[in-house]
Design a protein around this motif. Structure first.
Motif, short mmCIF file in Angstrom:
data_model
loop_
_atom_site.label_atom_id
_atom_site.label_comp_id
_atom_site.label_asym_id
_atom_site.label_seq_id
_atom_site.Cartn_x
_atom_site.Cartn_y
_atom_site.Cartn_z
N VAL B 12 -12.87 38.80 46.46
CA VAL B 12 -11.73 37.90 46.31
C VAL B 12 -11.82 36.76 47.32
CG1 VAL B 12 -9.24 37.72 46.54
CG2 VAL B 12 -10.24 39.70 45.39
N LYS B 13 -12.10 37.14 48.56
CA LYS B 13 -12.27 36.12 49.59
C LYS B 13 -13.31 35.09 49.18
CE LYS B 13 -11.19 38.16 54.13
NZ LYS B 13 -11.82 38.75 55.35
N ARG B 14 -14.44 35.60 48.73
CA ARG B 14 -15.56 34.74 48.36
C ARG B 14 -15.15 33.79 47.23
NH1 ARG B 14 -19.22 35.02 44.37
NH2 ARG B 14 -21.25 34.01 44.68
N THR B 15 -14.54 34.33 46.20
CA THR B 15 -14.15 33.53 45.05
C THR B 15 -13.16 32.44 45.46
OG1 THR B 15 -14.48 35.38 43.55
CG2 THR B 15 -13.12 33.59 42.77
N ARG B 16 -12.15 32.82 46.20
CA ARG B 16 -11.15 31.83 46.62
C ARG B 16 -11.76 30.75 47.48
NH1 ARG B 16 -5.89 35.52 48.00
NH2 ARG B 16 -5.69 36.33 45.88
N ALA B 17 -12.65 31.16 48.36
CA ALA B 17 -13.30 30.18 49.23
C ALA B 17 -14.12 29.21 48.40
CB ALA B 17 -14.16 30.90 50.26
N LEU B 18 -14.86 29.74 47.41
CA LEU B 18 -15.67 28.88 46.57
C LEU B 18 -14.82 27.89 45.80
CD1 LEU B 18 -18.31 31.43 45.18
CD2 LEU B 18 -18.75 29.45 46.65
N GLN B 38 -12.01 23.15 34.61
CA GLN B 38 -13.43 23.24 34.26
C GLN B 38 -14.32 22.68 35.38
OE1 GLN B 38 -15.54 24.91 31.89
NE2 GLN B 38 -14.34 23.89 30.32
N ASP B 39 -14.02 21.46 35.81
CA ASP B 39 -14.78 20.83 36.89
C ASP B 39 -14.86 21.73 38.11
OD1 ASP B 39 -15.12 18.53 35.37
OD2 ASP B 39 -13.35 17.54 36.22
N VAL B 40 -13.69 22.26 38.49
CA VAL B 40 -13.62 23.07 39.70
C VAL B 40 -14.49 24.31 39.57
CG1 VAL B 40 -12.11 24.42 41.21
CG2 VAL B 40 -11.31 22.25 40.27
N THR B 41 -14.36 24.99 38.45
CA THR B 41 -15.11 26.25 38.30
C THR B 41 -16.60 25.98 38.12
OG1 THR B 41 -14.56 26.28 35.93
CG2 THR B 41 -13.17 27.54 37.41
N ASP B 42 -16.94 24.91 37.45
CA ASP B 42 -18.36 24.56 37.32
C ASP B 42 -18.99 24.39 38.70
OD1 ASP B 42 -18.20 24.62 34.61
OD2 ASP B 42 -18.37 22.47 34.29
N LYS B 43 -18.34 23.57 39.51
CA LYS B 43 -18.89 23.28 40.83
C LYS B 43 -18.89 24.52 41.72
CE LYS B 43 -19.22 19.75 44.21
NZ LYS B 43 -19.22 18.28 44.24
N GLN B 45 -19.23 27.48 40.70
CA GLN B 45 -20.05 28.53 40.05
C GLN B 45 -19.25 29.82 39.91
OE1 GLN B 45 -24.24 28.18 40.12
NE2 GLN B 45 -24.20 27.47 42.25
N VAL B 46 -18.07 29.65 39.36
CA VAL B 46 -17.16 30.78 39.14
C VAL B 46 -16.70 30.65 37.69
CG1 VAL B 46 -14.77 31.42 39.59
CG2 VAL B 46 -16.36 31.15 41.50
N ASN B 47 -16.46 31.76 37.05
CA ASN B 47 -16.01 31.70 35.67
C ASN B 47 -14.60 31.15 35.59
OD1 ASN B 47 -14.86 32.99 32.99
ND2 ASN B 47 -17.09 32.83 32.85
N ARG B 48 -14.34 30.38 34.51
CA ARG B 48 -13.04 29.75 34.37
C ARG B 48 -11.92 30.79 34.29
NH1 ARG B 48 -10.16 27.33 30.30
NH2 ARG B 48 -11.60 28.19 28.78
N ALA B 49 -12.19 31.89 33.60
CA ALA B 49 -11.18 32.94 33.49
C ALA B 49 -10.85 33.52 34.86
CB ALA B 49 -11.67 34.05 32.56
N THR B 50 -11.84 33.56 35.73
CA THR B 50 -11.61 34.05 37.09
C THR B 50 -10.66 33.14 37.85
OG1 THR B 50 -13.84 34.99 37.11
CG2 THR B 50 -12.75 34.72 39.23
N PHE B 51 -10.82 31.84 37.60
CA PHE B 51 -9.89 30.90 38.23
C PHE B 51 -8.45 31.29 37.93
CE2 PHE B 51 -7.02 27.33 38.09
CZ PHE B 51 -7.32 26.60 39.23
#
Lengths: 189, 189
Positions: B12-18, B38-43, B45-51
């Motif tokens: 979770v920490k990692r994903t939020r930080a990214l 989309q832009d945010v998750t692309d950059k 490298q996290v899945n959009r659903a995860t966002f």
DNA sequence: TGTTCTAAGCAACAGATGTTGCATAGCTTA
DNA sequence: TAAGCTATGCAACATCTGTTGCTTAGAACA
């Protein structure tokens, strides 16, 4: 900002009126955040593409709607055709409190985004009005700083008033609030 | 608001930080309004659903990002662990001016929507801080009104400062601004 | 180590957005 | 009334949104 000229193609007048009317009734019904452009054009019986010929998005529509309504309020009280007096300032504060109060009761679930956008729109008009007042009485002095401080103070007070649970009588509230604002302005008048 | 607990799953920490990192760099590059999730998750490298498992939309992400950065600023100046003094108030005004100034230089084309949202977010924190200060010194007196007025005044002044073309020295500006705010608060302390 | 729990990835969805090119209706002016 | 101008309607588009059901990877803990 859209041109508020008199000589407009009647089709344009009609379309804008339909969109505005539909928007305002939807705001009251569902609240701003949940409305889609689709909803507005469906209810207005206007094509969606036509909407985009008039407003860039729903935020622009909100800005236009609020601007227009607030300007009417100001004109109704004839605050746009006067200069700075203690009493006119009092009426201005009264107008803003009144406007926000009614806006909140007319809108379903006003969330932060909605309130933030409204705030920006209205503050612009308050600022223009106050600048105008100050420039009339003191044409040589820079008015930006006192006008800004007074604008924020007025809006802050009105926001507080319109959100308070146990709302005091408006006249009472404005009497208390007025000196806090006036002191900043009357150094410059 | 997300829990800022220490004990979080490292994923979770990692994903939020990214996400945060990607968002902040995109803000600087393109500005808030033109960024898509989309832009945010692309950059990032996290899945959009995860966002969407972390933030309800890009506005919530902005709120989180700004809250967090502003809180760091406050903590750095140790304003969160003190009480009302004339000097602490001075430092608070300084912090807000400084923060807004850097925010504006770090963000591409800050439009009204962006600024409105930032304003709402930061004012909440200023208000909490001031309420806390006032309640410490005067536990019996209602603090809502003075805290509100001071919050708006401070933010208004900081906004003016951060937008002014010919920006005066910050210390000079704060010296001028301070009395306008202090007079309202020191009636209650 | 092995088991359990849960976050993240993936694919697909219905719906909304903002834009386009073209056809048609309706306003204006001569 | 006829001619020209332009706002609106319409259909289609690529893209973004927010959500879902399922699978897989990795953290926690016994």
């Amino acid at each position: 900002m859209l041109p508020t000229e008199e000589k407009l193609d009647p089709r344009v007048k009609r379309t804008r009126a339909l969109i505005l009317q539909s928007f305002e009734s939807l705001i009251a019904e569902k609240g701003f955040e949940t409305i889609s452009v689709q909803d507005v054009t469906d209810k207005a019986q206007v094509n969606r593409a036509t909407f985009y010929a008039h407003f860039s998005d729903k935020y622009a529509l909100l800005d236009y709607s609020i601007s227009q309504k607030f300007m009417q309020e100001i004109e109704k009280r004839m605050l746009n055709t006067c200069h700075y007096t203690h009493d006119n300032l009092r009426n201005l504060i009264l107008a803003v409190c009144d406007f926000l109060f009614h806006l909140h009761s007319d809108c379903a679930q006003p969330h932060q985004q909605f309130e933030s956008l409204v705030e920006g729109t209205i503050k612009k008009q308050i600022f223009n009005l106050l600048s105008h007042w100050l420039e009339q009485t003191q044409p040589k002095v820079p008015t930006e700083i006192p006008a800004t401080v007074a604008t924020w103070a007025i809006y802050g007070l009105a926001s507080l008033y319109s959100h308070s649970k146990k709302r005091p009588a408006l006249d009472q509230f404005v009497d208390d609030a007025l000196p806090l604002v006036a002191v900043n302005l009357e150094q410059f008048t």
